[in-house]
Write an enzyme that holds these catalytic residues in place. Structure first.
Site, PDB file in Angstrom:
ATOM      1  N   THR A  39       0.831  -1.200   0.000  1.00  0.00           N
ATOM      2  CA  THR A  39       0.000   0.000   0.000  1.00  0.00           C
ATOM      3  C   THR A  39       0.871   1.258   0.000  1.00  0.00           C
ATOM      4  O   THR A  39       0.403   2.327  -0.365  1.00  0.00           O
ATOM      5  CB  THR A  39      -0.917   0.027   1.239  1.00  0.00           C
ATOM      6  N   ASP A  40       2.155   1.114   0.406  1.00  0.00           N
ATOM      7  CA  ASP A  40       2.961   2.344   0.576  1.00  0.00           C
ATOM      8  C   ASP A  40       3.169   3.089  -0.742  1.00  0.00           C
ATOM      9  O   ASP A  40       2.963   4.291  -0.821  1.00  0.00           O
ATOM     10  CB  ASP A  40       4.276   2.094   1.347  1.00  0.00           C
ATOM     11  N   GLY A 126      17.650 -11.290   4.341  1.00  0.00           N
ATOM     12  CA  GLY A 126      16.821 -12.046   3.395  1.00  0.00           C
ATOM     13  C   GLY A 126      15.549 -12.598   4.025  1.00  0.00           C
ATOM     14  O   GLY A 126      14.864 -13.416   3.437  1.00  0.00           O
ATOM     15  N   GLY A 128      12.945 -10.747   5.036  1.00  0.00           N
ATOM     16  CA  GLY A 128      11.799  -9.846   4.878  1.00  0.00           C
ATOM     17  C   GLY A 128      11.632  -8.913   6.070  1.00  0.00           C
ATOM     18  O   GLY A 128      10.543  -8.390   6.309  1.00  0.00           O
ATOM     19  N   LEU A 129      12.717  -8.703   6.841  1.00  0.00           N
ATOM     20  CA  LEU A 129      12.630  -7.828   8.019  1.00  0.00           C
ATOM     21  C   LEU A 129      13.415  -6.534   7.802  1.00  0.00           C
ATOM     22  O   LEU A 129      13.756  -5.839   8.755  1.00  0.00           O
ATOM     23  CB  LEU A 129      13.133  -8.561   9.265  1.00  0.00           C
ATOM     24  N   SER A 132      18.274  -4.420   5.059  1.00  0.00           N
ATOM     25  CA  SER A 132      18.944  -3.414   4.234  1.00  0.00           C
ATOM     26  C   SER A 132      18.586  -1.995   4.687  1.00  0.00           C
ATOM     27  O   SER A 132      19.455  -1.129   4.797  1.00  0.00           O
ATOM     28  CB  SER A 132      18.599  -3.597   2.753  1.00  0.00           C
ATOM     29  N   GLU A 164      17.549   3.050  -2.469  1.00  0.00           N
ATOM     30  CA  GLU A 164      16.988   1.744  -2.838  1.00  0.00           C
ATOM     31  C   GLU A 164      16.554   1.722  -4.304  1.00  0.00           C
ATOM     32  O   GLU A 164      16.831   0.785  -5.034  1.00  0.00           O
ATOM     33  CB  GLU A 164      15.757   1.431  -1.972  1.00  0.00           C
ATOM     34  N   ASP A 176       9.569   0.881   5.053  1.00  0.00           N
ATOM     35  CA  ASP A 176      10.575   0.231   5.898  1.00  0.00           C
ATOM     36  C   ASP A 176      11.442   1.252   6.631  1.00  0.00           C
ATOM     37  O   ASP A 176      11.671   1.147   7.839  1.00  0.00           O
ATOM     38  CB  ASP A 176      11.450  -0.692   5.042  1.00  0.00           C
TER      39      ASP A 176
HETATM   40  C1  GLA Z   1       9.033  -4.044   0.813  1.00  0.00           C
HETATM   41  C2  GLA Z   1       9.255  -2.595   0.429  1.00  0.00           C
HETATM   42  C3  GLA Z   1       8.233  -1.675   1.075  1.00  0.00           C
HETATM   43  C4  GLA Z   1       6.815  -2.188   0.862  1.00  0.00           C
HETATM   44  C5  GLA Z   1       6.713  -3.681   1.176  1.00  0.00           C
HETATM   45  C6  GLA Z   1       5.372  -4.245   0.825  1.00  0.00           C
HETATM   46  O1  GLA Z   1       9.294  -4.225   2.177  1.00  0.00           O
HETATM   47  O2  GLA Z   1      10.556  -2.174   0.802  1.00  0.00           O
HETATM   48  O3  GLA Z   1       8.380  -0.368   0.578  1.00  0.00           O
HETATM   49  O4  GLA Z   1       6.366  -1.916  -0.431  1.00  0.00           O
HETATM   50  O5  GLA Z   1       7.708  -4.435   0.521  1.00  0.00           O
HETATM   51  O6  GLA Z   1       4.399  -3.747   1.672  1.00  0.00           O
END
Ligand code: GLA
Length: 386
Positions: A39-40, A126, A128-129, A132, A164, A176
């Site tokens: 959604t961001d 890697g 998903g947290l 980076s 990024e 993030d």
């Molecule tokens: C990654 C991206 C974020 C966001 C999410 C999905 O973490 O870095 O900007 O788009 O995926 O919500």
């Protein structure tokens, strides 16, 4: 996973390596997104929190333009570069992140200094947290302070996004780094990605008798790969056809009409974003009125939407979510960009052990790599440690 070094240890390691004390030590956390996925970049709403795992950097300004970068993990050894000639094509491994930040600052017109830098991190990579972004936020905070650049939090969010997008090559949004820079202990960060306004919302699972488990599936993903960019393109196409600036401007009540205007796949992508924005708003309301125990059904609905409409889940994430729910979690979903990484499971403390055991066994039976399962809690955002 690394055991993090304490600040004195990091400082003395720095001195051993670089022959002088660092000017300071900065820390920035990884994040878990509670709800509000993809959604961001649609100018919508997200509800992440900064976690109790962080990147720490010891940094010293140099009188020349040389960059010397070393981490306490991996086997990359010392990397050197020239701050006057930053080049995405030659950047390797984790050094892409500090180099990308310096490059983005240079693009803003800042005279980028040479630095010695030692990185330590216990954010799993890697998974998903946002390991980076943790690195990028620690660096930008350090450079902002050491150079007196006077960047606001919002400036730092946009500069790390630029790093990024245009240096690392991942077309990501602002969630993030906003969580990492603006998080607080016991709070989730309710962020409006259109105007970057933030409201800190109470999120204390443990006070409600719950734990928030992260299940790292060990399926590696990269947002510089095709899936993330393809989803973003679908959203932009949807907004275009519907004649709005961003999908943020489409409401649940508009979906019926949208179905007649969009092809079937684009419609599903749009429906995910529109309903997910609504779920974020509901989650904020429930956290403020009732507490975390009320959010379970929203987490489940979010996962179903990502699995079926946005199609960014994978069998390992689905198995983690389904098994956690069957074992007693009150809500579970994949978190982050998708195509791998981690799921989260909001679990009554009394069911934690069962969920852990069931998920490990289910992965074993399915022939998947053993997952890593651990608790996280909302922690402070980025700060200077020394
Ligand atoms: C990654 C991206 C974020 C966001 C999410 C999905 O973490 O870095 O900007 O788009 O995926 O919500």
């Amino acid at each position: 996973m690394n055991t993090p070094l304490g600040t004195p240890e990091l400082r003395s390691r720095f001195e051993e390596v670089f022959g002088a004390a660092p000017d300071g030590v900065w820390q920035a956390p990884g994040r878990v997104n509670l709800i509000g996925e993809h959604t961001d970049y649609n100018e919508g709403f997200v509800l992440p929190f900064a976690i109790d795992r962080a990147a720490r950097v010891a940094v010293r300004l140099r009188p020349d333009s040389t960059l010397r970068m070393l981490s306490t993990f991996g086997n990359q050894g010392m990397t050197t570069a020239d701050a006057a000639a930053l080049d995405p094509a030659t950047a390797r491994g984790w050094t892409k992140y500090p180099l990308g930040v310096l490059w983005a600052l240079e693009q803003r017109g800042l005279a980028v200094p040479g630095l010695d830098l030692l990185l330590d991190s216990d954010v799993p990579r890697g998974a998903g947290l946002s390991s980076s972004h943790a690195i990028e936020c620690a660096i930008i905070l350090a450079v902002n302070e050491l150079t007196g650049a006077g960047l606001s939090e919002q400036d730092m969010v946009l500069a790390t996004q630029r790093a990024e997008n245009d240096f690392v090559g991942a077309p990501t949004g602002i969630m993030d780094q906003s969580a990492s820079l603006r998080g607080a202990a016991g709070r989730a960060v309710f962020l409006d990605c259109r105007d970057q306004s933030v409201r800190l919302v109470p999120f204390d699972a443990e006070a409600a008798g719950l734990v928030l488990l992260v299940i790292d599936t060990k399926v590696s993903h990269s947002h510089a790969g095709g899936g993330y960019a393809a989803r973003r393109a679908s959203c932009e196409l949807g907004a275009d056809v519907l004649g709005v600036r961003a999908l943020r401007d489409v409401g649940v009540g508009d979906l019926e009409e949208a179905a007649g205007l969009l092809d079937a796949e684009t419609f599903r992508r749009v429906r995910h974003v529109v309903t997910e924005n609504e779920r974020v708003l509901q989650a904020v309301e429930l956290l403020e009125s009732t507490g975390p125990q009320a959010t379970g059904p929203l987490l489940d609905a979010s996962h179903a939407s990502m699995r079926d409409d946005f199609e960014i889940s994978c069998p390992e994430l689905n198995l983690a979510v389904d098994t956690a729910r069957a074992g007693g979690a009150i809500g579970a979903r994949m978190t982050g960009g998708g195509f791998g990484g981690s799921a989260i499971a909001l679990t009554p403390a009394g069911a934690e052990q069962r969920v852990r055991t069931d998920v490990v066994r289910a992965f074993e039976r399915a022939g998947y790599a053993a997952p890593d399962i651990f608790r996280v809690r909302p922690a402070a955002g980025a700060l200077r440690l020394a």
